[in-house]
Design an enzyme around this catalytic site. Structure first.
Site, PDB file in Angstrom:
ATOM      1  N   MET A 340      44.599  33.743  32.692  1.00 37.56           N
ATOM      2  CA  MET A 340      43.850  32.727  33.403  1.00 37.56           C
ATOM      3  C   MET A 340      45.170  31.783  33.851  1.00 37.56           C
ATOM      4  O   MET A 340      46.114  31.464  33.296  1.00 37.56           O
ATOM      5  CB  MET A 340      43.059  31.767  32.268  1.00 37.56           C
ATOM      6  CG  MET A 340      42.481  30.564  32.832  1.00 37.56           C
ATOM      7  SD  MET A 340      41.465  31.139  34.240  1.00 37.56           S
ATOM      8  CE  MET A 340      40.110  31.727  33.618  1.00 37.56           C
ATOM      9  N   GLY A 367      46.592  37.158  36.719  1.00 31.24           N
ATOM     10  CA  GLY A 367      47.215  38.284  36.227  1.00 31.24           C
ATOM     11  C   GLY A 367      47.474  39.459  37.074  1.00 31.24           C
ATOM     12  O   GLY A 367      46.473  39.857  37.755  1.00 31.24           O
ATOM     13  N   ALA A 370      45.002  42.392  36.977  1.00 29.26           N
ATOM     14  CA  ALA A 370      43.692  42.066  37.298  1.00 29.26           C
ATOM     15  C   ALA A 370      43.591  41.637  38.767  1.00 29.26           C
ATOM     16  O   ALA A 370      42.353  42.112  39.361  1.00 29.26           O
ATOM     17  CB  ALA A 370      43.093  40.570  36.486  1.00 29.26           C
ATOM     18  N   ASN A 512      59.745  43.001  44.674  1.00 24.33           N
ATOM     19  CA  ASN A 512      60.159  42.143  45.637  1.00 24.33           C
ATOM     20  C   ASN A 512      61.548  41.940  45.894  1.00 24.33           C
ATOM     21  O   ASN A 512      62.477  42.613  44.910  1.00 24.33           O
ATOM     22  CB  ASN A 512      59.473  40.566  45.548  1.00 24.33           C
ATOM     23  CG  ASN A 512      59.821  39.862  44.206  1.00 24.33           C
ATOM     24  OD1 ASN A 512      60.921  40.172  43.658  1.00 24.33           O
ATOM     25  ND2 ASN A 512      58.919  39.057  43.755  1.00 24.33           N
ATOM     26  N   THR A 544      59.122  44.200  49.182  1.00 25.92           N
ATOM     27  CA  THR A 544      58.561  43.281  49.889  1.00 25.92           C
ATOM     28  C   THR A 544      59.289  41.891  49.954  1.00 25.92           C
ATOM     29  O   THR A 544      60.029  41.467  49.091  1.00 25.92           O
ATOM     30  CB  THR A 544      57.081  42.886  49.132  1.00 25.92           C
ATOM     31  OG1 THR A 544      57.509  42.474  47.708  1.00 25.92           O
ATOM     32  CG2 THR A 544      56.210  43.949  48.971  1.00 25.92           C
ATOM     33  N   ASP A 576      50.540  41.271  44.939  1.00 24.36           N
ATOM     34  CA  ASP A 576      49.457  41.910  44.115  1.00 24.36           C
ATOM     35  C   ASP A 576      48.302  42.363  45.346  1.00 24.36           C
ATOM     36  O   ASP A 576      47.767  43.525  45.225  1.00 24.36           O
ATOM     37  CB  ASP A 576      48.476  41.070  43.370  1.00 24.36           C
ATOM     38  CG  ASP A 576      49.309  40.538  41.928  1.00 24.36           C
ATOM     39  OD1 ASP A 576      50.649  41.289  41.859  1.00 24.36           O
ATOM     40  OD2 ASP A 576      49.300  39.674  41.602  1.00 24.36           O
ATOM     41  N   GLY A 611      45.043  29.998  45.478  1.00 23.56           N
ATOM     42  CA  GLY A 611      44.768  31.057  44.321  1.00 23.56           C
ATOM     43  C   GLY A 611      44.893  32.292  44.776  1.00 23.56           C
ATOM     44  O   GLY A 611      45.689  32.595  45.854  1.00 23.56           O
TER      45      GLY A 611
HETATM   46  O1  RIB Z   1      51.168  37.806  40.710  1.00 23.73           O
HETATM   47  C1  RIB Z   1      50.572  36.647  40.755  1.00 23.73           C
HETATM   48  C2  RIB Z   1      50.146  36.728  39.097  1.00 23.73           C
HETATM   49  O2  RIB Z   1      51.434  36.766  38.374  1.00 23.73           O
HETATM   50  C3  RIB Z   1      49.538  35.568  38.523  1.00 23.73           C
HETATM   51  O3  RIB Z   1      48.274  35.499  38.929  1.00 23.73           O
HETATM   52  C4  RIB Z   1      49.773  35.143  37.246  1.00 23.73           C
HETATM   53  O4  RIB Z   1      48.851  35.420  36.379  1.00 23.73           O
HETATM   54  C5  RIB Z   1      51.130  36.125  37.015  1.00 23.73           C
HETATM   55  O5  RIB Z   1      50.476  37.490  36.369  1.00 23.73           O
END
Ligand code: RIB
Length: 645
Positions: A340, A367, A370, A512, A544, A576, A611
């Site tokens: 979270m 995360g 996720a 990165n 990256t 991500d 976000g």
């Molecule tokens: O890459 C971004 C993520 O890194 C965030 O959402 C945070 O939870 C960390 O895992």
């Protein structure tokens, strides 16, 4: 309305009505008198003598007959009132509630009140014969038996059915269901016509006609059991219930099933994914009708000239995708962390000993694992997640976010003994961020959990890993991938060191700039680091570089790739988004250069919003950049052909 009309309605002679009106009714029975007075009151009849004495020739009132059953009635009413007021008219409104007799009665009342013109937004009843006041009708179908004494503005719901079905057929859907109300026969006809034009007929079992309750309780499941790939809904509300039912089955819109509504509404913009719909400009039709009416009232236009069809069109949002997209991609499994995220927006990121204030803090599912799963799910990938959450509200919120993005959650375990992982993320005004992680349940994602769900890797094409989970778990997963011929995409993240033996089994290594430097502090440049990773056995390296794009190297090519230049608001999760889009594109058979172009735009869109998961684009949204992505890719291909990447 005159005295004869009242007499006919009461079943008495005009002289009886006249006597009652002039209080010369001694010889008339009490019942007859009562009945006549009731009808006079009901129809608000004003004797002509009084009209002559009191009424001015113009009342500046427009009568509006409205049936709430007509699609967009409320929008049309607002626009009628607005346009009337702008032209110095007031409106007198009567709700016909779908009742023909009531409608006829209101026409007569409007006449007796001396309104200057009438706008009718109802189907129930033609205006009465011999009406002298100009009438504009707004209809939701073309009336073929029309007398040329009214102006008609109409939209045809057959067109809506046709447009929706044709749009889906053009996208490659063949099994399209229709969920309609009893009054939607026209829509069904349009749907069938679109099929016929493609020389095929829809299966009868794909159409369900019933009340909203029937649709929710029986219709949706019936259609889903027919294995359709798209559903046309009577309205956005029905579409929303369809979304829910699809989610209950563990599937997602549009990844599994596309949804379109034949009636648009404000809800389509408020739900996820935003619903594609056939749009009729109901908020403009009312104002248009007022203008036509005024021209008729002023003798500038005759009703004969007026029969206008309002065009409809598709407003593309994000609930439709090509069914090819559903099946195109190979399976992607993410084994990774789920947190979270507590996003703390600050002016600048504090350094040692410094205290800063934040004006905005939000918690969002995150995360790296996720995020990658959600990003790939939103882009239409067939994605499975293996990970661990605490059995708490944060865990449930993350789980929901995955399900809503179409991610299969078979490999997720809720742990009663430890809370969900957390990340505390400072985001500065320039979009740059720093992260502190509390691993929580992620720390217990071990080899025995991966082993438990290992069958998910069975027919997978790609496995996404980060070192935000234990290196032992990553190592075990890589070995399993190797046995099963699954390609590994790894982001090193928090690792300062990596086991040397891991490199040789990594197909795509995506650090990165900072991570690459931490792993190889002695190398002098990005190019040198990429070269070393390749020599260690990695097949493809992508470093990256944030706003500067990325650097790519494999056995055949090497070179810098630009970013797409979008203004960053929050760079958290950019990598991500990049990795998830890269995996989706590769899983659909694109080559690595095309996949880098796609990934560059996915991460570019993500950083323009706050976000991570909510900021990641879905397939529909990313397709808006298709032209730019293609020209980006073309530039890469020309570089590739010159071998000068
Ligand atoms: O890459 C971004 C993520 O890194 C965030 O959402 C945070 O939870 C960390 O895992």
């Amino acid at each position: 309305m005159n005295i004869k009309d009242i007499a006919n309605l009461c079943g008495v002679s005009p002289s009886t009505v006249s006597k009652i009106l002039h209080n010369k009714d001694e010889d008339i029975s009490v019942e007859t008198r009562k009945k006549v007075l009731e009808i006079i009151k009901e129809y608000q009849y004003v004797p002509y003598s009084k009209v002559l004495k009191s009424a001015s020739p113009k009342t500046n009132i427009v009568g509006v007959l409205l049936s709430e059953n007509i699609y967009g009635a409320q929008d049309m009413l607002y626009s009628i009132e607005k346009a009337a007021a702008e032209n110095g008219y007031s409106i007198m409104l009567c709700n016909t509630a779908g009742d023909g007799e009531k409608t006829l009665k209101y026409y007569k009342i409007f006449e007796s009140k001396g309104v200057d013109g009438i706008i009718s937004v109802c189907q129930e009843q033609e205006p009465p014969e011999g009406i002298k006041i100009p009438v504009v009708r707004i209809l939701d179908k073309k009336i073929t038996t029309r007398k040329n004494i009214f102006a008609d503005i109409y939209f045809d719901m057959r067109d809506a059915g046709y447009l929706a079905a044709n749009y889906l057929l053009e996208k490659g859907h063949h099994k399209i269901a229709c969920l309609l109300g009893k009054e939607d026969e026209g829509i069904r006809e349009g749907y069938v016509q679109a099929y016929r034009e493609k020389f095929v007929s829809p299966n009868e079992g794909w159409t369900f006609i019933g009340t909203e309750e029937d649709i929710a309780s029986i219709g949706i499941s019936k259609c889903l059991n027919e294995d359709v790939t798209a559903i046309i809904c009577a309205n956005v509300e029905t579409g929303y219930v369809v979304y829910e039912k699809i989610r209950e089955r563990g599937d997602a819109v549009p990844n599994k099933i596309s949804v379109i509504s034949v009636r648009d509404g404000s809800l389509s913009e408020k739900i996820y994914p935003k619903m594609t719909a056939v749009h009729i400009p109901t908020d403009e039709i009312g104002g248009y009708a007022v203008n036509v009416l005024i021209q008729m009232m002023e003798g500038r236009k005759s009703a004969h000239e007026f029969r206008e069809k309002i065009e409809q069109n598709i407003w593309e949002r994000s609930s439709v995708m090509s069914p090819a997209g559903h099946e195109r991609g190979g399976k992607i499994v993410v084994v990774g962390s789920m947190n979270m995220d507590c996003m703390i927006y600050v002016n600048h990121i504090p350094t040692g000993g410094e205290t800063v204030r934040s004006g905005n803090i939000i918690s969002l599912p995150g995360g790296k694992g996720a995020n990658q799963a959600v990003g790939a799910g939103k882009l239409g990938g067939l994605v499975y997640m293996i990970g661990r959450l605490g059995n708490d509200s944060d865990g449930k919120a993350i789980y929901n976010s995955l399900v809503n993005s179409g991610v299969k959650t078979d490999g997720i375990v809720f742990d009663d003994g430890i809370p969900t992982g957390k990340a505390y993320i400072n985001v500065a005004a320039d979009g740059e961020s720093t992260i502190v992680i509390y691993p929580g349940a992620n720390a217990k994602l071990n080899r025995s959990q991966v082993c438990q769900y290992e069958q998910l890797l069975e027919d997978a094409h790609y496995c996404l890993l980060t070192l935000e989970i234990s290196e032992e778990t990553v190592e075990y997963t890589i070995q399993s991938c190797k046995k099963k011929n699954v390609k590994v995409i790894l982001k090193p993240s928090t690792a300062e060191k990596m086991k040397e033996s891991l490199f040789k089994d990594i197909d795509y290594f995506v650090p990165n700039e900072k991570e690459a430097e931490q792993l190889l502090p002695d190398a002098a440049s990005i190019e040198e680091r990429a070269d070393i990773f390749i020599r260690k056995g990695v097949r493809n390296v992508i470093i990256t570089l944030g706003q500067n794009g990325c650097y790519f190297k494999n056995a055949d090519y090497e070179g810098f790739f630009p970013a797409c230049g979008f203004h960053p608001v929050d760079t958290t999760g950019a990598a991500d988004a990049f990795i998830s889009a890269l995996a989706v594109s590769l899983s659909e058979g694109e080559d690595i250069l095309q996949a880098i172009g796609y990934a560059t735009y996915a991460s570019g869109v993500t950083v323009t919003r706050q976000g991570v998961q909510p900021a990641m684009p879905d397939r529909g949204e990313l397709s808006l950049y298709q032209e730019e992505i293609s020209s980006f890719n073309n530039k890469l291909s020309s570089k590739k052909s010159k071998d000068s990447l």
